[in-house]
Design an enzyme around this catalytic site. Structure first.
Site, PDB file in Angstrom:
ATOM      1  N   SER A 110       0.780  -1.247   0.000  1.00 51.09           N
ATOM      2  CA  SER A 110       0.000   0.000   0.000  1.00 51.09           C
ATOM      3  C   SER A 110       0.807   1.291   0.000  1.00 51.09           C
ATOM      4  O   SER A 110       0.272   2.359  -0.303  1.00 51.09           O
ATOM      5  CB  SER A 110      -0.951   0.012   1.199  1.00 51.09           C
ATOM      6  OG  SER A 110      -0.218  -0.159   2.398  1.00 51.09           O
ATOM      7  N   ASP A 170      -4.411  -8.157   8.762  1.00 54.08           N
ATOM      8  CA  ASP A 170      -3.121  -8.527   9.333  1.00 54.08           C
ATOM      9  C   ASP A 170      -2.419  -9.572   8.467  1.00 54.08           C
ATOM     10  O   ASP A 170      -2.791 -10.751   8.481  1.00 54.08           O
ATOM     11  CB  ASP A 170      -3.341  -9.058  10.757  1.00 54.08           C
ATOM     12  CG  ASP A 170      -2.040  -9.443  11.438  1.00 54.08           C
ATOM     13  OD1 ASP A 170      -0.963  -9.214  10.846  1.00 54.08           O
ATOM     14  OD2 ASP A 170      -2.103  -9.972  12.568  1.00 54.08           O
ATOM     15  N   TYR A 188      21.647   0.835  11.924  1.00 57.08           N
ATOM     16  CA  TYR A 188      20.935   0.022  10.935  1.00 57.08           C
ATOM     17  C   TYR A 188      21.606  -1.342  10.722  1.00 57.08           C
ATOM     18  O   TYR A 188      21.182  -2.335  11.295  1.00 57.08           O
ATOM     19  CB  TYR A 188      20.783   0.768   9.600  1.00 57.08           C
ATOM     20  CG  TYR A 188      19.581   0.266   8.831  1.00 57.08           C
ATOM     21  CD1 TYR A 188      18.385   0.981   8.809  1.00 57.08           C
ATOM     22  CD2 TYR A 188      19.607  -0.973   8.187  1.00 57.08           C
ATOM     23  CE1 TYR A 188      17.267   0.493   8.153  1.00 57.08           C
ATOM     24  CE2 TYR A 188      18.500  -1.474   7.530  1.00 57.08           C
ATOM     25  CZ  TYR A 188      17.335  -0.734   7.516  1.00 57.08           C
ATOM     26  OH  TYR A 188      16.232  -1.231   6.881  1.00 57.08           O
TER      27      TYR A 188
END
Length: 385
Positions: A49, A110, A233
């Site tokens: 999305s 989910d 990271y």
């Protein structure tokens, strides 16, 4: 209502339906201009999305001529507040894809759950028979496990705390930030949320149901980045999860050799996304990176990255590094780009950030994510939310 951006920290709590539609439209137009190439025709995108997931769905639809099923977890409008950007993006994508003659179906819920896997598999059986590509682009902060417990990922270091420069996005002030170290439980939870466990569960469930075509490809996305971001990271809690994701890609290719499945990690470029905006140090690095890469004529956004991935890196003989990873961060990690950023990093401060970094570019992309900042959208008009 008239919808305006409301920003809290690194999140915008509103989204503009017409602006989100404009964002999707522009990404589609970019891909359409490049034409189509031969590639997979039935594609599942898990995490479809926003950001790289949405751009993947657009790139395979308009670059391969593929029909797609998308999975995302977004909030619709309750009449008082807007839906999430991902909700509007998905509505817009489905509208455009169907107008252009493509199959596009989206599941909202989910993606970690067994129920969602079963619903999607039933849909594949009925409408596709089998898929020949599975893109795993989940970017969730937490995961509810099968036993009902919820685990949450953390943005922390591993081993010891780390202090470096960051940018306070509320006032563009450069200051020091100390990122605390994660404990064992937090590292484990981050791996459960952001590692390859759920990716493997999806592939296993789909394989057992017979809905993966022989010779199919599956992809997940990662990031490595420069030394300045490694503590938070690559070597941090997220990095441990990304290592697990990479290990999973190797395991998947071995485990499903019976159907010739190939699993890859695509190491992508640093971009303004809802995820990256939350990571200390990274937004400052991105603003410097954008400036340097734009000056070098090498800057790419989500759709440019994903179009290049599916058009140039996956079709035909897959181009990988010595560890079998696809490197879409190749432009970002060029020696001349990183050398310039390293030189700037030491001297940048609150006074010089406007000159040395691309703060405007950062904020433009941030607002664009939520449908704001497009010059051909009238933000003073009432819109249906």
């Amino acid at each position: 209502m008239v919808v305006e951006p409301k920003v809290k920290g690194f999140i915008c709590t509103t989204a503009h339906p017409k602006g989100c539609e404009e964002s999707v439209k522009r990404q589609i137009e970019y891909t359409k201009k490049k034409g189509t190439v031969e590639g997979p025709k039935k594609v599942l995108v898990i995490g479809s999305s926003t950001g790289y997931g949405l751009a993947s769905r657009i790139a395979v639809t308009y670059g391969y001529g593929a029909d797609t099923i998308g999975v995302a977890f977004e909030r619709e409008s309750n009449g008082k507040r807007t839906a999430t950007a991902g909700w509007y993006n998905t509505m817009a994508f489905e509208k455009f894809a169907k107008e252009d003659g493509y199959y596009a179906k989206s599941f909202n819920g989910d993606g970690f759950s067994k129920q969602m896997k079963e619903e999607v598999i039933a849909c594949i059986k009925e409408d596709f028979g089998q898929v020949d590509m599975i893109v795993y682009s989940m970017a969730a902060p937490r995961r509810t496990m099968e036993d009902g417990t919820t685990v949450t990922s953390v943005l922390k270091t591993v081993g010891e705390p780390f202090t470096n420069k960051t940018i306070d996005l509320r006032n563009n002030e450069i200051k020091e930030v100390t990122v605390p170290e994660a404990n064992e439980e937090e590292i484990r939870a981050t791996i459960q949320v952001m590692g390859g466990e759920d990716w493997k569960e999806w592939i296993r469930a789909m394989h057992d149901a017979g809905v993966i075509k022989e010779g199919a490809v599956t992809l997940a996305y990662s990031y490595i980045g420069p030394v300045v971001t490694h503590a938070i990271y690559k070597d941090g809690s997220i990095g441990q999860a990304k290592n697990h994701l990479y290990d999973t890609s190797v395991e998947l290719t071995k485990e499903f050799a019976d159907i010739g499945l190939k699993a890859y990690i695509s190491v992508n470029k640093a971009l303004v996304t809802q995820s990256s905006a939350a990571i200390p140090i990274v937004p400052l690095y991105i603003s410097l990176l954008y400036k340097v890469m734009k000056e070098a004529g090498l800057h790419e956004g989500c759709i440019e990255q994903m179009d290049r991935l599916f058009r140039d890196k996956i079709t035909g003989e897959v181009e990988t590094d010595e560890e079998g990873r696809i490197r879409l961060d190749d432009y970002e990690m060029k020696d001349e780009i990183q050398k310039k950023i390293s030189e700037i990093w030491d001297s940048v401060d609150s006074e010089s950030i406007q000159e040395l970094g691309d703060i405007k570019g950062y904020w433009d992309e941030f607002y664009n994510m939520f449908g704001f900042g497009y010059d051909n959208v009238d933000y003073t008009e009432n819109v249906e939310i």
